[in-house]
Design an enzyme around this catalytic site. Structure first.
Site, mmCIF file in Angstrom:
data_model
loop_
_atom_site.group_PDB
_atom_site.id
_atom_site.type_symbol
_atom_site.label_atom_id
_atom_site.label_comp_id
_atom_site.label_asym_id
_atom_site.label_seq_id
_atom_site.Cartn_x
_atom_site.Cartn_y
_atom_site.Cartn_z
ATOM 1 N N ASP A 181 0.837 -1.194 0.000
ATOM 2 C CA ASP A 181 0.000 0.000 0.000
ATOM 3 C C ASP A 181 0.875 1.248 0.000
ATOM 4 O O ASP A 181 1.525 1.563 1.001
ATOM 5 C CB ASP A 181 -0.902 -0.021 1.237
ATOM 6 C CG ASP A 181 -1.931 1.095 1.226
ATOM 7 O OD1 ASP A 181 -1.921 1.924 0.290
ATOM 8 O OD2 ASP A 181 -2.749 1.150 2.162
ATOM 9 N N ASP A 202 -1.736 5.863 -6.221
ATOM 10 C CA ASP A 202 -2.101 4.904 -5.186
ATOM 11 C C ASP A 202 -2.173 3.493 -5.746
ATOM 12 O O ASP A 202 -2.898 3.237 -6.708
ATOM 13 C CB ASP A 202 -3.449 5.296 -4.577
ATOM 14 C CG ASP A 202 -3.846 4.411 -3.412
ATOM 15 O OD1 ASP A 202 -2.960 4.053 -2.607
ATOM 16 O OD2 ASP A 202 -5.029 4.072 -3.290
#
Length: 504
Positions: A183, A384
């Site tokens: 992440d 992201d």
């Protein structure tokens, strides 16, 4: 027809204040690179000379559908495949797409629906973190650890009901192999731990710190504990708590532990040992935070890696491999570098300057300020890995979508599906002509995507949708569908992100 990635670039690692422009053309369909040799200089922020590139390309419908998973099947793969480079002092291991490892849904449509629902919650999480109460603290510099450049195998864990991509690493001594969500928008590294008072289902046995010779709890007075935003103290041990906007959370004790990436040991990494965990991480043992903050894996190792890492997210349904690598030695020569932007309200996020969007070789008339990061930390564009579908503010999205619809008037439209409002029935087509889709970055770089990165199948029968959506706020997000197949590199020390030159 070759797909094209058109970028301004320099051939060396970024060194601020020196300005030179060149253009690199990457042919994604043949995985070959054509570029000119550039001097050791930094990326420019001035305007680029006019470049010409195709206004359309072809999407191979038949080939894309053939690569779409259709049934519940598992594929075996080696846990690690090492490609060491002693001269560069780095490790390179394979990234495997989720469809090569796990396909736990009865068909592609059900997998698509589950993916979209997780994506909606992911976006809600990011927006929550920027709302004020959810914003992360800025944190300080990383703790110094001795480590060489290294990397790890990455697979997608989406079909296990979790984050989009997993990394397979070893935790503890001796190492216990665990799947971890990667992440780029999070800072804490954590795993579920015994005794597990509340745990979600994971693929591997839950990590037991009693079985690890290198596990060491962190005291409440430790400087590491002080860097946590939500730290506490119990029986002299530092406690952590991380909550996510979708209701997910992890709570437990902070420790230092050894992580193993292939054959490389990384000692004294601060990790959360989660005894109470809930959320969208099902299948993974925890989360490997790669954010820009001091507590992420990247931040903790910044003294040795310069906050540098590079990854390739392999395209869906292919048998090829990508990679995740850490260290300055992993940064490629020939990338097109653009500046990263800091948001004090969200220091974990990698913001980039986006000035506009293009369709069919023409820039869509969208006010640039719709993408700007304000002085108050609102808006902006985040890269992201955990979000699948790119989002743009509604006004920008509508103009972008409408331009695409005009250029695809000859294709049979159908009703929208889930979060997608622009879909097509391509059943019976072998190949279709579609307009190019481009991102215009501040400073002049232009990223033109391959067709499979913006027109994606949502079932096995030929339904394809325009893979973008409006943002419920002013925040824009460049998701992993648009990143697939493109080498992306972060040079955190100098504040740049690079695109290319390699494809995967």
């Amino acid at each position: 027809m070759s797909y094209h990635l058109i970028l301004c670039k320099t051939s060396a690692l970024p060194k601020p204040k020196l300005l030179v422009l060149l253009v690199v053309l990457l042919h994604l369909s043949t995985a070959t690179t054509t570029s000119t040799t550039a001097p050791t200089t930094a990326p420019t922020t001035s305007a680029v000379h006019a470049t010409t590139y195709p206004s359309f390309q072809h999407l191979n419908v038949k080939e894309t559908l053939a690569a779409t998973p259709k049934r519940n099947e598992n594929h075996e793969t080696s846990e690690y495949t090492d490609h060491s480079d002693g001269d560069q002092g780095k490790w390179k291991l394979n990234i495997v797409h989720r469809d090569k490892i796990f396909t736990h849904f009865p068909d592609h449509h059900h997998g698509f629906e589950a993916r979209v629902q997780r994506d909606v919650k992911r976006v809600a999480t990011l927006i929550h973190r920027l709302s004020g109460s959810g914003a992360a603290s800025s944190g300080g510099g990383g703790v110094s650890y001795a480590v060489e450049d290294f990397g790890s195998e990455v697979v997608s864990g989406m079909d296990q009901g979790s984050g989009e991509y997993f990394v397979r690493i070893g935790v503890g001594s001796p190492p216990r192999s665990q799947y971890m969500v990667i992440d780029s928008g999070s800072d804490i590294v954590w795993v579920q731990c015994q005794p597990c008072n509340q745990c979600y289902r994971q693929s591997d046995p839950v990590f037991d710190p009693n079985d690890s010779a290198s596990f060491s709890g962190v005291s409440c007075s430790s400087s590491i504990c002080e860097r946590l935003e939500n730290s506490g103290c119990h029986a002299g041990r530092c406690r952590y708590e991380v909550s996510y906007g979708d209701g997910s959370y992890t709570k437990g004790t902070l420790a230092v532990e050894t992580l193993t990436f292939g054959r490389t040991l990384v000692q004294n990494v601060a990790i959360g040992c989660g005894h109470r965990n809930r959320g969208l991480f099902v299948g993974a043992a925890g989360l490997l935070g790669l954010g820009w903050g001091s507590m992420s894996l990247v931040g903790q190792l910044s003294g040795q890696t310069g906050g540098s890492f590079t990854y390739c997210l392999v395209s869906r349904g292919t048998n090829s491999f990508g990679s995740l690598e850490f260290g300055r030695g992993a940064l490629p020569v020939g990338a097109a570098w653009i500046p990263l932007l800091r948001n004090p309200r969200a220091p974990s996020f990698y913001y980039i300057g986006l000035s506009g969007l293009g369709v069919g070789g023409l820039r869509v008339p969208i006010p640039e300020d719709l993408f700007q990061l304000t002085a108050l930390g609102d808006g902006g564009v985040v890269m992201d890995t955990g979000t699948a579908v790119s989002r743009f503010p509604t006004a920008a999205y509508v103009a972008f979508r409408d331009a695409f619809i005009v250029e695809t008037a000859s294709l049979p439209r159908i009703s929208g599906i889930s979060i997608f409002d622009t879909c097509y029935d391509l059943n019976g087509f072998v190949s279709v002509r579609v307009p190019t889709v481009s991102f215009y970055f501040s400073g002049g770089a232009i990223l033109t995507l391959p067709a499979r990165n913006f027109l994606i199948p949502v079932d096995e029968t030929g339904t394809f949708c325009f893979a973008f959506a409006p943002s419920p706020s002013g925040l824009s997000i460049i998701g992993n569908i648009q990143q697939e197949g493109i080498q992306i590199s972060f040079d955190g020390a100098n504040g740049y992100v690079g695109f290319g030159p390699n494809v995967c």
